[in-house]
Design an enzyme around this catalytic site. Structure first.
Site, short mmCIF file in Angstrom:
data_model
loop_
_atom_site.label_atom_id
_atom_site.label_comp_id
_atom_site.label_asym_id
_atom_site.label_seq_id
_atom_site.Cartn_x
_atom_site.Cartn_y
_atom_site.Cartn_z
N ASN A 1 4.67 7.10 -6.80
CA ASN A 1 5.81 6.23 -6.50
C ASN A 1 7.10 6.82 -7.06
O ASN A 1 8.18 6.38 -6.72
CB ASN A 1 5.60 4.82 -7.04
CG ASN A 1 5.42 4.79 -8.53
OD1 ASN A 1 4.52 5.44 -9.07
ND2 ASN A 1 6.27 4.05 -9.22
N CYS B 1 9.72 -0.58 -12.07
CA CYS B 1 8.88 -1.28 -13.05
C CYS B 1 9.13 -0.81 -14.48
O CYS B 1 8.70 -1.44 -15.43
CB CYS B 1 7.40 -1.12 -12.70
SG CYS B 1 7.01 -1.73 -11.08
N1 PMP Z 1 1.60 0.42 -7.88
C1 PMP Z 1 2.65 1.13 -7.43
C2 PMP Z 1 2.47 2.56 -7.07
C3 PMP Z 1 3.92 0.53 -7.31
O1 PMP Z 1 4.97 1.23 -6.90
C4 PMP Z 1 4.05 -0.84 -7.68
C5 PMP Z 1 5.40 -1.50 -7.60
N2 PMP Z 1 5.82 -1.67 -6.28
C6 PMP Z 1 2.91 -1.54 -8.13
C7 PMP Z 1 1.72 -0.86 -8.23
C8 PMP Z 1 3.00 -2.98 -8.54
O2 PMP Z 1 3.26 -3.77 -7.44
P1 PMP Z 1 3.67 -5.32 -7.61
O3 PMP Z 1 4.84 -5.31 -8.55
O4 PMP Z 1 4.01 -5.72 -6.24
O5 PMP Z 1 2.52 -6.05 -8.15
#
Ligand code: PMP
Length: 393
Positions: free
Chosen positions: A157, A331
């Site tokens: 990501n 995040c």
């Molecule tokens: N895994 C990856 C690779 C992410 O980029 C993300 C955030 N979009 C997540 C997990 C967590 O997703 P969420 O915040 O929608 O639970």
């Protein structure tokens, strides 16, 4: 792009958040109103909801080549990752207590690994090369007779590197070790087929294919046992309790249908924007370097390191010009720590801090790329003029 708040805005941070496709919103609409039924109810309204739930499960299974019985709905990718790792570890702890993850996993995987470590499991982290790729031989060297599971993200990501998933799966299958992949960054951008890449568990998120937030999926291969981590009314075969979020499930199913239908065109279109941006930046801007793999990379990702510039100052200067880019994963954007992914690729702290990520998506146009190429060189030049580091160079 049509979805930014003003026409002049250029949004290039699709990795952190995507708008919901208007076709998805239209599909969801009746499920807030006349089709509000709960699939657990035994009356007609409930029966109709069950039928829709089954159809949605089929559509999402089709998206990744799975059987509908292998699809579990969750509240998002974070929960899917928790259910996959904690659920698998707890259910299979009699077979062994060792789990492998890579150094470049999403922060949720790292934090789940820490939790498991505190609860009696051993975690090994497999390093990556300078392009953020896992070498299957290095992964093999981490395997012990206690290893029960490995979790390797399909695509990064952050730097967009795609992992050699087929090879990794083959290696682990031969050793009888289960494999989980967080496929959130790759879904919709790489055709994923669990028959070709035979993972046992896979996390997906609705928003990453232009569906609503607050919904995710855990693909769970038949025969791969997990323990539930949320107890309640026994929905989702007892593995994930809680009333199904029907509007979001309908939305994700429609998003998956659109993603399947349009993926090959989307990969070409976004890939051409990515390549144009990478080529333009490396040509126009001195001392600019590409982070991540030069070819094995997601079609929507361009991630750069600029010498003698703070990524954050650059991001803020671009913000003033109406361009949204990112210094890394949303995040972890509120910590001062450099990106663990860039550090794992061998970058020094100051190099990691001098990096910027651009991610394209469905509503970008060629003009958005040209706008960045127009604005970025001047912004960098100005910041570098102010930088004592640049003078020393
Ligand atoms: N895994 C990856 C690779 C992410 O980029 C993300 C955030 N979009 C997540 C997990 C967590 O997703 P969420 O915040 O929608 O639970």
């Amino acid at each position: 792009m049509t979805t930014a708040e003003t026409a002049a805005e250029v949004y290039l941070d699709y990795q952190s958040s995507k708008p919901v496709d208007p076709r998805v919103v239209e599909a969801m609409h009746p499920y807030f109103f006349e089709r509000f039924g709960n699939p657990s109810s035994l009356h007609q309204v409930g029966d109709r909801a069950t039928k829709v739930l089954d159809e949605c499960r089929e559509k999402i299974a089709d998206f990744v080549g799975a059987n509908p019985k292998e699809i579990l709905f969750t509240s998002g990718a974070t929960e899917s990752n928790n259910l996959a790792l904690i659920g698998y570890a707890m259910r299979n702890k009699r077979k062994g207590n060792h789990i492998i993850i890579s150094e470049v996993e999403h922060i949720s995987i790292h934090n789940i690994a820490k939790y498991l470590e505190k609860n009696g499991f051993e975690i090994s982290k497999v390093p990556v090369d300078q392009y953020a790729r896992v070498d299957p031989r290095k992964l093999e060297s981490r395997i012990t007779d206690k290893t029960i599971l490995a979790s390797i993200g399909y695509g990064s990501n952050e730097v967009g590197t795609i992992q050699p998933m087929e090879e990794i799966c083959q290696l682990l299958k031969n050793k009888g070790i289960a494999i989980h992949t967080d496929a959130v960054a790759a879904e919709g951008l790489v055709p994923i087929d669990v028959n070709k890449v035979p993972v046992d568990l896979m996390s997906l998120s609705s928003n990453d294919i232009y569906g609503p937030k607050g919904l995710g999926v855990l693909y769970l291969r038949k025969g791969a046992g997990i323990m539930p981590i949320i107890m309640g009314g026994g929905q989702e075969r007892g593995l994930r309790s809680g009333t199904e979020n029907m509007p979001a499930i309908v939305g994700m199913a429609e998003a998956a249908r659109i993603a399947s239908d349009e993926m090959s065109e989307e990969i070409k279109r976004l890939g051409s924007y990515r390549d144009r941006l990478i080529e333009g930046v490396l040509k126009k801007i001195p001392k600019a370097y590409l982070n991540g793999h030069p070819t094995e990379r997601l079609p929507n990702n361009a991630h750069f390191r600029f010498e003698a510039v703070e990524g954050e100052s650059l991001m803020l200067s671009l913000k003033d010009k109406g361009i949204s880019a990112s210094t890394g994963s949303a995040c972890t954007s509120k910590t001062l720590e450099p990106s663990h992914t860039l550090i794992a690729c061998g970058l020094l702290h100051e190099e990691a801090h001098g990096s910027l990520e651009f991610t394209f998506g469905r509503f970008n146009t060629e003009e958005d790329v040209e706008r960045v190429l127009q604005v970025l060189p001047g912004v960098l030049e100005r910041l570098r003029t102010l930088s004592p580091l640049y003078e020393r160079n």
